[in-house]
Design a protein around this motif. Structure first.
Motif, PDB file in Angstrom:
ATOM      1  N   ASP A 137      -5.827  -3.201  -3.483  1.00  4.35           N
ATOM      2  CA  ASP A 137      -4.386  -3.377  -3.287  1.00  4.35           C
ATOM      3  C   ASP A 137      -4.053  -4.855  -3.099  1.00  4.35           C
ATOM      4  O   ASP A 137      -3.052  -5.354  -3.625  1.00  4.35           O
ATOM      5  CB  ASP A 137      -3.899  -2.605  -2.052  1.00  4.35           C
ATOM      6  CG  ASP A 137      -3.850  -1.101  -2.246  1.00  4.35           C
ATOM      7  OD1 ASP A 137      -3.752  -0.636  -3.392  1.00  4.35           O
ATOM      8  OD2 ASP A 137      -3.901  -0.383  -1.220  1.00  4.35           O
ATOM      9  N   HIS A 154       0.827  -1.211   0.000  1.00  2.00           N
ATOM     10  CA  HIS A 154       0.000   0.000   0.000  1.00  2.00           C
ATOM     11  C   HIS A 154       0.862   1.261   0.000  1.00  2.00           C
ATOM     12  O   HIS A 154       0.601   2.208  -0.758  1.00  2.00           O
ATOM     13  CB  HIS A 154      -0.906  -0.024   1.234  1.00  2.00           C
ATOM     14  CG  HIS A 154      -1.814   1.145   1.374  1.00  2.00           C
ATOM     15  ND1 HIS A 154      -2.761   1.487   0.438  1.00  2.00           N
ATOM     16  CD2 HIS A 154      -1.928   2.081   2.375  1.00  2.00           C
ATOM     17  CE1 HIS A 154      -3.427   2.561   0.835  1.00  2.00           C
ATOM     18  NE2 HIS A 154      -2.936   2.935   1.999  1.00  2.00           N
ATOM     19  N   ARG A 176       2.518   1.574  -3.376  1.00  2.00           N
ATOM     20  CA  ARG A 176       1.512   1.929  -4.393  1.00  2.00           C
ATOM     21  C   ARG A 176       1.164   3.411  -4.316  1.00  2.00           C
ATOM     22  O   ARG A 176       1.006   4.080  -5.352  1.00  2.00           O
ATOM     23  CB  ARG A 176       0.264   1.078  -4.168  1.00  2.00           C
ATOM     24  CG  ARG A 176      -0.792   1.208  -5.254  1.00  2.00           C
ATOM     25  CD  ARG A 176      -0.328   0.514  -6.513  1.00  2.00           C
ATOM     26  NE  ARG A 176      -1.397   0.390  -7.491  1.00  2.00           N
ATOM     27  CZ  ARG A 176      -1.794   1.372  -8.315  1.00  2.00           C
ATOM     28  NH1 ARG A 176      -1.199   2.555  -8.279  1.00  2.00           N
ATOM     29  NH2 ARG A 176      -2.766   1.168  -9.171  1.00  2.00           N
TER      30      ARG A 176
END
Length: 345
Positions: A297, A157, A160
């Motif tokens: 995710d 996460h 990302r």
């Protein structure tokens, strides 16, 4: 069934016999737990750090990184069926609140968090809901991917979120190449073009980091020496720094490792950030918090895993050996992630 439950804070959990969970609602899913991860958060839970935030009713079953095979589903469940191999998003979200409507499952207003505030997966069976389960590629085994449900998802996460900052010519610095960090390194290598530098106090962890895609490694010794080496390797500091430790001083040393206008992603926790506001303003640095990732995710991460771009380095323990696993994690003897595997019913 057998389950490892926390009865009192600052005391080790115990292996108990408790009733099996049952289907009570149309969206319920009951999973035969194939593997459950051991996380530093579990240590913090035992210490009572999460009590003021989540107020769980004791005793309850620990374990928030869970994978297994579906045993039974409620009447409305269509996305998985008995026998499917699944990994569970940590939260059982509602799908109706404002956060869920925009895909931010982690901030669901009506979520439960198995292993944090309700019974989790350090057990033979786990009750979750249809919104939490991700059907896996048949090639993936629960013991090999269970910890990706939180450690992997949280590590991914953060990467990302930062991906648009890590274009060719940029530098990412990863602090901590352990349970979360070794996954973050792989995510950086898979979805960004950044040059990757890893800082860790363990030579073994740094060797692993190199194999996983790190371009440079720095052994964490004396803080001034570490800062000088990172500044030299990166040509002025990280554009984005990922602190997968978040305590024992790493949370404040970060300012010496990033360049002006750099980002400090805080993923590990337990420490306290103390920073002069004039420094934040004059250098235009950003301090960014990171919770566990979203359902999407997790889907992306499992795709990378099935493609062989992310692998989880683990040490497997029987459920009855939970105390050994906890001790190894607390003492820093684990490289990668501890996994508890219960016997099948």
């Amino acid at each position: 069934m057998k389950a490892v439950r926390l009865h009192s804070y600052n005391e080790l959990p115990t292996l108990d016999s408790i009733p099996e969970p049952t289907i009570t609602g149309p969206w319920d899913v009951i999973v035969d737990v194939g593997a459950a991860g051991l996380c530093r958060t579990d240590l913090h839970i035992i210490e009572g750090q999460w009590e003021p935030i989540q107020h769980p009713d004791l005793p309850y079953v620990l374990g928030h990184e869970n994978a297994g095979r579906v045993r039974e589903v409620g009447s409305a469940v269509t996305n998985v069926a008995p026998g499917d191999t699944v990994i569970m998003h940590p939260l059982t979200s509602c799908g109706l609140c404002a956060a869920c409507r925009v895909g931010q499952d982690s901030h669901c207003e009506n979520a439960t968090f198995p292993g944090i505030n309700v019974d989790g997966g350090w057990a033979q069976l786990l009750k979750t809901n249809a919104r939490a389960v991700v059907k896996l590629d048949p090639s993936l085994e629960p013991k090999d991917i269970a910890a990706l449900a939180d450690a992997g998802l949280t590590a991914y996460h953060a990467v990302r979120k930062s991906a648009d900052r890590l274009f060719p010519g940029t530098h990412a610095v990863v602090v901590g190449a352990g349970g979360l960090g070794h996954i973050g390194i792989q995510a950086l290598a898979a979805i960004t073009s950044a040059e990757i530098t890893v800082v860790d106090r363990s030579e073994e962890a740094l060797e692993l980091a190199t194999k996983l895609g790190a371009h440079h490694t720095v052994l964490a010794t004396e803080p001034t020496a570490v800062a000088a080496e990172v500044q030299d390797v990166t040509g002025g500091g990280a554009h984005v720094l990922f602190d997968y430790v978040g305590e024992h001083g790493t949370e404040n040393q970060a300012s010496e490792l990033i360049r002006n206008q750099g980002d400090q992603y805080v993923i590990g926790y337990g420490g306290r950030i103390e920073r002069d506001t004039i420094e934040i303003i004059s250098r235009e640095i950003n301090i960014i918090g990171n919770l566990v990732g979203t359902y999407n995710d997790l889907v992306e991460l499992m795709t990378l895993t099935a493609q062989g771009k992310v692998t989880l380095h683990t040490q497997v323990y029987d459920l009855a050996a939970a105390h050994d696993a906890i001790a190894d994690l607390d003492a820093g003897r684990l490289v990668g992630r501890g996994i508890l595997v219960p016997e099948r019913l």
